[in-house]
Design a protein around this motif. Structure first.
Motif, PDB file in Angstrom:
ATOM      1  N   PHE A   1       9.157   4.326   8.615  1.00 39.66           N
ATOM      2  CA  PHE A   1       8.054   3.241   9.140  1.00 39.66           C
ATOM      3  C   PHE A   1       8.387   2.025   7.607  1.00 39.66           C
ATOM      4  O   PHE A   1       8.586   0.888   8.447  1.00 39.66           O
ATOM      5  CB  PHE A   1       6.853   3.692   9.486  1.00 39.66           C
ATOM      6  CG  PHE A   1       6.460   2.649   9.105  1.00 39.66           C
ATOM      7  CD1 PHE A   1       6.025   2.035  11.018  1.00 39.66           C
ATOM      8  CD2 PHE A   1       5.356   2.016   8.270  1.00 39.66           C
ATOM      9  CE1 PHE A   1       4.807   1.467  11.510  1.00 39.66           C
ATOM     10  CE2 PHE A   1       4.261   0.755   8.733  1.00 39.66           C
ATOM     11  CZ  PHE A   1       4.076   0.652  10.093  1.00 39.66           C
ATOM     12  N   THR A   2       8.492   2.179   6.716  1.00 38.89           N
ATOM     13  CA  THR A   2       8.214   0.591   5.643  1.00 38.89           C
ATOM     14  C   THR A   2       9.854   0.864   6.171  1.00 38.89           C
ATOM     15  O   THR A   2       9.740  -0.992   6.023  1.00 38.89           O
ATOM     16  CB  THR A   2       7.780   1.636   4.924  1.00 38.89           C
ATOM     17  OG1 THR A   2       8.908   2.642   4.053  1.00 38.89           O
ATOM     18  CG2 THR A   2       6.793   1.747   4.146  1.00 38.89           C
ATOM     19  N   ASP A   3      10.974   1.481   5.873  1.00 36.54           N
ATOM     20  CA  ASP A   3      12.035   0.242   5.791  1.00 36.54           C
ATOM     21  C   ASP A   3      12.499  -0.348   7.152  1.00 36.54           C
ATOM     22  O   ASP A   3      12.808  -1.507   7.328  1.00 36.54           O
ATOM     23  CB  ASP A   3      13.308   1.666   6.251  1.00 36.54           C
ATOM     24  CG  ASP A   3      13.283   2.652   4.876  1.00 36.54           C
ATOM     25  OD1 ASP A   3      13.142   2.448   3.949  1.00 36.54           O
ATOM     26  OD2 ASP A   3      14.180   4.118   4.611  1.00 36.54           O
TER      27      ASP A   3
ATOM     28  N   GLN B   1       0.592  -1.503  -0.002  1.00 38.96           N
ATOM     29  CA  GLN B   1       0.008  -0.271   0.410  1.00 38.96           C
ATOM     30  C   GLN B   1       0.509   1.861  -0.067  1.00 38.96           C
ATOM     31  O   GLN B   1       0.170   2.750  -0.803  1.00 38.96           O
ATOM     32  CB  GLN B   1      -0.794  -0.043   0.907  1.00 38.96           C
ATOM     33  CG  GLN B   1      -1.802  -1.364   1.268  1.00 38.96           C
ATOM     34  CD  GLN B   1      -2.804  -0.950   2.161  1.00 38.96           C
ATOM     35  OE1 GLN B   1      -2.713  -0.378   3.191  1.00 38.96           O
ATOM     36  NE2 GLN B   1      -3.631  -2.086   2.512  1.00 38.96           N
ATOM     37  N   TYR B   2       2.074   1.349   0.472  1.00 37.00           N
ATOM     38  CA  TYR B   2       2.903   2.439   0.568  1.00 37.00           C
ATOM     39  C   TYR B   2       3.371   2.210  -0.531  1.00 37.00           C
ATOM     40  O   TYR B   2       4.045   3.806  -0.985  1.00 37.00           O
ATOM     41  CB  TYR B   2       3.920   2.503   1.605  1.00 37.00           C
ATOM     42  CG  TYR B   2       3.381   2.812   3.332  1.00 37.00           C
ATOM     43  CD1 TYR B   2       3.454   4.068   3.821  1.00 37.00           C
ATOM     44  CD2 TYR B   2       2.791   2.169   4.405  1.00 37.00           C
ATOM     45  CE1 TYR B   2       2.556   4.584   5.083  1.00 37.00           C
ATOM     46  CE2 TYR B   2       2.174   2.670   5.974  1.00 37.00           C
ATOM     47  CZ  TYR B   2       2.458   3.855   5.440  1.00 37.00           C
ATOM     48  OH  TYR B   2       1.623   4.422   6.965  1.00 37.00           O
ATOM     49  N   ALA B   3       3.598   1.220  -1.090  1.00 36.04           N
ATOM     50  CA  ALA B   3       4.677   1.270  -2.220  1.00 36.04           C
ATOM     51  C   ALA B   3       3.632   2.312  -3.450  1.00 36.04           C
ATOM     52  O   ALA B   3       3.915   2.712  -4.330  1.00 36.04           O
ATOM     53  CB  ALA B   3       4.690   0.490  -2.957  1.00 36.04           C
ATOM     54  N   LYS B   4       2.191   1.149  -3.279  1.00 32.88           N
ATOM     55  CA  LYS B   4       1.418   2.375  -4.385  1.00 32.88           C
ATOM     56  C   LYS B   4       0.820   3.694  -4.569  1.00 32.88           C
ATOM     57  O   LYS B   4       0.354   4.564  -5.135  1.00 32.88           O
ATOM     58  CB  LYS B   4       0.097   1.921  -4.632  1.00 32.88           C
ATOM     59  CG  LYS B   4       0.632   0.271  -5.066  1.00 32.88           C
ATOM     60  CD  LYS B   4      -0.617  -0.596  -5.307  1.00 32.88           C
ATOM     61  CE  LYS B   4      -1.511  -0.363  -3.796  1.00 32.88           C
ATOM     62  NZ  LYS B   4      -2.871  -1.541  -4.441  1.00 32.88           N
TER      63      LYS B   4
ATOM     64  N   HIS C   1      -6.513   1.337   4.523  1.00 35.60           N
ATOM     65  CA  HIS C   1      -5.810   1.245   6.674  1.00 35.60           C
ATOM     66  C   HIS C   1      -5.656   2.614   6.682  1.00 35.60           C
ATOM     67  O   HIS C   1      -4.591   3.358   6.056  1.00 35.60           O
ATOM     68  CB  HIS C   1      -5.017   0.485   6.260  1.00 35.60           C
ATOM     69  CG  HIS C   1      -5.060  -0.911   5.957  1.00 35.60           C
ATOM     70  ND1 HIS C   1      -6.796  -1.567   6.919  1.00 35.60           N
ATOM     71  CD2 HIS C   1      -5.779  -1.744   4.974  1.00 35.60           C
ATOM     72  CE1 HIS C   1      -7.007  -2.961   6.729  1.00 35.60           C
ATOM     73  NE2 HIS C   1      -6.335  -2.555   5.535  1.00 35.60           N
ATOM     74  N   HIS C   2      -5.595   3.383   8.066  1.00 38.19           N
ATOM     75  CA  HIS C   2      -5.057   4.445   8.158  1.00 38.19           C
ATOM     76  C   HIS C   2      -3.560   3.848   8.898  1.00 38.19           C
ATOM     77  O   HIS C   2      -2.793   3.379   9.195  1.00 38.19           O
ATOM     78  CB  HIS C   2      -6.144   4.198   9.886  1.00 38.19           C
ATOM     79  CG  HIS C   2      -5.334   5.923  10.484  1.00 38.19           C
ATOM     80  ND1 HIS C   2      -5.452   7.018   9.876  1.00 38.19           N
ATOM     81  CD2 HIS C   2      -4.264   5.945  11.785  1.00 38.19           C
ATOM     82  CE1 HIS C   2      -4.846   7.801  10.367  1.00 38.19           C
ATOM     83  NE2 HIS C   2      -3.808   7.303  11.955  1.00 38.19           N
TER      84      HIS C   2
END
Length: 148
Positions: free
Chosen positions: A52-54, A31-34, A134-135
């Motif tokens: 956060f994603t890392d 989701q973050y990648a998109k 999602h939040h």
């Protein structure tokens, strides 16, 4: 080793919990990648999302395929909590760093619970995207933005 078929028991429960984590982590990372990339390279929210994603990506990678993947997964929140405490200890007390860290931790806990509830609502926990909204831990400037 994680991923092998084992009889029902504590190791099977731990394996299911680990697999649920990996599915949720992969879905959240997708989701973050998109998500659209911010125009401003100095955007604080974008920096926080990237950090956060890392960290999430590293946690998933480190726990996947190890001999005792659940033990490694179970140790990761302790390490991140220690890091959060170390960083928060360098903030001004006027910023109430302990409250901010606890609120952020509870936000993450709630995100995981929502994803688990969504798995149960769908009657499955496959690793594929249903385009859920999602939040992601901040409101980009709203009243309840607990990250800074």
């Amino acid at each position: 080793m994680c991923g092998e078929i084992e009889e029902e028991g504590p190791s099977n429960i731990e394996e299911r919990l680990h697999n649920r984590f990996l599915n949720h982590a992969r879905n959240l990372l997708a989701q973050y990648a998109k998500a659209p990339k911010p125009q401003d390279a100095n955007d604080l929210h974008a920096y926080m999302d990237k950090l956060f994603t890392d960290a999430l990506s590293r946690a998933a990678r480190d726990s996947d395929g190890t001999e005792d993947c659940y033990a490694r997964l179970a140790s990761q929140p302790l390490v991140f909590a220690r890091l959060a405490g170390f960083l928060a200890a360098h903030m001004s007390l006027q910023e109430d760093p302990l409250r901010k860290v606890i609120e952020a931790m509870m936000l993450g806990y709630g995100e995981a619970e929502e994803m688990t509830a969504a798995d149960h609502d769908h009657g499955h926990s496959h690793d594929h995207d249903h385009d859920h909204d999602h939040h992601h831990g901040h409101s980009h400037g709203g009243k309840h933005d607990h990250h800074h």
